[in-house]
Design an enzyme around this catalytic site. Structure first.
Site, PDB file in Angstrom:
ATOM      1  N   SER A 196     120.557  38.278   3.089  1.00 17.27           N
ATOM      2  CA  SER A 196     120.143  38.988   1.658  1.00 17.27           C
ATOM      3  C   SER A 196     120.585  40.430   2.076  1.00 17.27           C
ATOM      4  O   SER A 196     120.835  40.857   2.919  1.00 17.27           O
ATOM      5  CB  SER A 196     118.944  38.687   1.024  1.00 17.27           C
ATOM      6  OG  SER A 196     117.943  39.137   2.856  1.00 17.27           O
ATOM      7  N   ASP A 246     108.774  32.734  11.017  1.00 25.32           N
ATOM      8  CA  ASP A 246     109.626  33.554  10.945  1.00 25.32           C
ATOM      9  C   ASP A 246     108.586  35.400  11.259  1.00 25.32           C
ATOM     10  O   ASP A 246     109.528  36.021  11.526  1.00 25.32           O
ATOM     11  CB  ASP A 246     111.011  33.562  10.122  1.00 25.32           C
ATOM     12  CG  ASP A 246     112.260  34.603  10.803  1.00 25.32           C
ATOM     13  OD1 ASP A 246     111.979  34.524  12.397  1.00 25.32           O
ATOM     14  OD2 ASP A 246     112.982  35.223  10.456  1.00 25.32           O
ATOM     15  N   GLY A 289     120.922  41.864   5.914  1.00 22.95           N
ATOM     16  CA  GLY A 289     120.079  41.076   6.515  1.00 22.95           C
ATOM     17  C   GLY A 289     120.903  39.469   6.882  1.00 22.95           C
ATOM     18  O   GLY A 289     121.914  39.715   6.146  1.00 22.95           O
ATOM     19  N   LYS A 290     120.440  39.010   7.685  1.00 26.08           N
ATOM     20  CA  LYS A 290     122.208  37.668   7.324  1.00 26.08           C
ATOM     21  C   LYS A 290     122.225  36.554   5.722  1.00 26.08           C
ATOM     22  O   LYS A 290     122.656  36.106   5.916  1.00 26.08           O
ATOM     23  CB  LYS A 290     121.338  36.579   8.728  1.00 26.08           C
ATOM     24  CG  LYS A 290     121.348  37.532   9.772  1.00 26.08           C
ATOM     25  CD  LYS A 290     120.488  35.956  10.856  1.00 26.08           C
ATOM     26  CE  LYS A 290     119.188  35.510  11.150  1.00 26.08           C
ATOM     27  NZ  LYS A 290     118.658  34.887  11.690  1.00 26.08           N
ATOM     28  N   ILE A 313     118.811  49.627   0.744  1.00 25.85           N
ATOM     29  CA  ILE A 313     118.004  50.341   1.892  1.00 25.85           C
ATOM     30  C   ILE A 313     117.721  48.988   3.640  1.00 25.85           C
ATOM     31  O   ILE A 313     117.732  49.730   4.508  1.00 25.85           O
ATOM     32  CB  ILE A 313     116.563  50.084   1.268  1.00 25.85           C
ATOM     33  CG1 ILE A 313     116.351  48.936   0.770  1.00 25.85           C
ATOM     34  CG2 ILE A 313     116.905  51.292   0.435  1.00 25.85           C
ATOM     35  CD1 ILE A 313     114.491  48.944  -0.065  1.00 25.85           C
TER      36      ILE A 313
END
Length: 436
Positions: A184, A325, A181-182, A178
């Protein structure tokens, strides 16, 4: 005609005798001598299939270029001025061209023999080294692909962990990816029955966060974990694989803190090495949209702003965490409220760069809501003071950041002197909690 037929028969008998002598002369020697030049009948002049087979046994395919002949053991051929040694430039060049056929199949060398290509020793050695390097690099890339998670894919070890969860009944089925990312890859799964470990209730829908085991994504991430007192003693730059597991463990601990404080975030189900199973924020395999993607009315936008302000204060005061973040990319909008995700990099305020991370979060939040038309949105300096209650007075951003760095330096000196992670920041009391 009869004379020609008799002559042909005689020539065949002569060639047969020649072949027998050639076979007897060569024996089992690796270097064979051919009597080809002494034959009377050319193979393609013969209509006998038997002769064709015999010819193929002793001669190369006429459509294939002959490989260069080998030099005798004595190291030279010819006599006098016509002598040719094994170091002859032309002979060596042709030999090197023939030896290129021993390169790996992936290394395309072309038909150098057919073109009578003559490679010097220097060029051949360079090509040989390059072919060897490419072969090793290809094997290395294949091994890396097999042993690391790639985009939308998992390595065999991770796949085994997921199979075990499904076989144990913890997960009913894994439907698919779904989000990527960088650091995971996130999969959706349907929850199963609770295990006997802690009888934790497994939600109907789960999100499986698989941290990528490729190390290049974590080159600049060590600053978030090496100075975190919870993991400082276990941090080792020499073993990056352990850092990835610690990264997953760090997210689990941070989510647990937030959950205990009542901050909307995914509920932790279980952690297995670098695989973190959480509750799914969304419905029917459709994840909740990020705040940057959802279109909110001015009233909902204002409501979301005060929710985030309240969560930032509770995260700082009750959880003793800084998100580090925080932006519209890491906030989801679901069931009329904001949910915080991706807290693996979150640190405590006593971290050597904790206040810098907080100021960066405040800048991201302030800019997003000011662009979204929320007139009540504080600027980054006012938001920083509202969250941290440090009441830093500065006329411009440069002086403000200098004050932050000075506070971090004071806290770092305090930690080194007393050996405790106790905040040395001056405070005038608890900040007012902004509630919606």
């Amino acid at each position: 005609m009869l004379a020609q037929m008799l002559q042909m028969e005689f020539d065949r008998e002569y060639d047969a005798q020649l072949r027998r002598e050639e076979k007897k002369f060569n024996g089992d020697s690796k270097v064979s001598i051919s009597f080809e030049n002494y034959r009377k009948v050319h193979p393609f002049d013969s209509d006998s299939s038997e002769d064709e087979v015999d010819w193929q046994d002793t001669r190369h395919d006429p459509y294939r270029a002959d490989k260069p002949t080998t030099t005798p053991k004595k190291g030279f051929i010819g006599k006098g001025k016509d002598i040719t040694t094994k170091h002859d430039e032309v002979v060596c060049g042709r030999k090197n061209t023939a030896r290129m056929e021993n390169f790996a199949p992936e290394f395309q060398v072309g038909d150098g023999i057919g073109m009578d290509l003559k490679l010097s020793n220097q060029v051949f050695n360079a090509l040989k080294q390059h072919a060897y390097s490419e072969e090793r690099r290809s094997a290395r890339l294949h091994e890396k692909k097999e042993h690391s998670t790639a985009e939308k894919a998992v390595d065999p070890k991770t796949r085994l962990l997921l199979y075990k969860m499904v076989n144990a009944g913890m997960l009913e089925t894994i439907t698919g990816c779904i989000s990527t990312g960088k650091e995971s890859v996130v999969f959706h799964a349907y929850g199963g029955k609770s295990t006997n470990e802690d009888d934790k209730v497994i939600p109907p829908e789960c999100a499986i966060k698989v941290f990528k085991t490729t190390l290049n994504e974590f080159k600049n991430r060590d600053k978030y974990i090496k100075d975190d007192y919870r993991f400082k003693d276990r941090f080792s730059k020499l073993n990056p694989r352990k850092i990835i597991r610690m990264w997953a463990e760090k997210e689990m601990h941070n989510l647990t803190r937030m959950q205990n404080a009542g901050i909307p975030c995914p509920q932790v189900v279980i952690l297995k090495k670098h695989v973190l199973v959480m509750s799914f924020i969304g419905q029917d395999q459709v994840p909740a949209p990020k705040l940057k993607d959802v279109k909110l009315s001015s009233e909902d936008m204002k409501k979301a702003y005060y929710q985030i302000l309240n969560m930032m204060q509770r995260l700082y005061k009750e959880c003793s965490l800084v998100h580090a973040d925080l932006s519209e990319y890491n906030m989801l909008w679901h069931d009329g409220k904001v949910w915080l995700i991706d807290v693996s990099q979150s640190v405590e305020p006593t971290h050597p760069h904790g206040l810098e991370f907080l100021f960066r979060d405040c800048r991201n939040v302030s800019q997003f809501f000011q662009k979204g038309g929320v007139t009540e949105a504080l600027n980054e300096r006012e938001l920083f003071n509202a969250v941290s209650d440090l009441n830093i007075a500065a006329d411009n951003e440069v002086d403000f950041q200098a004050e932050i760095e000075a506070l971090e330096k004071v806290n770092e000196d305090h930690v080194q002197k007393h050996g405790k992670k106790v905040s040395a920041f001056p405070s005038d009391g608890d900040p007012p909690i902004y509630d919606e």
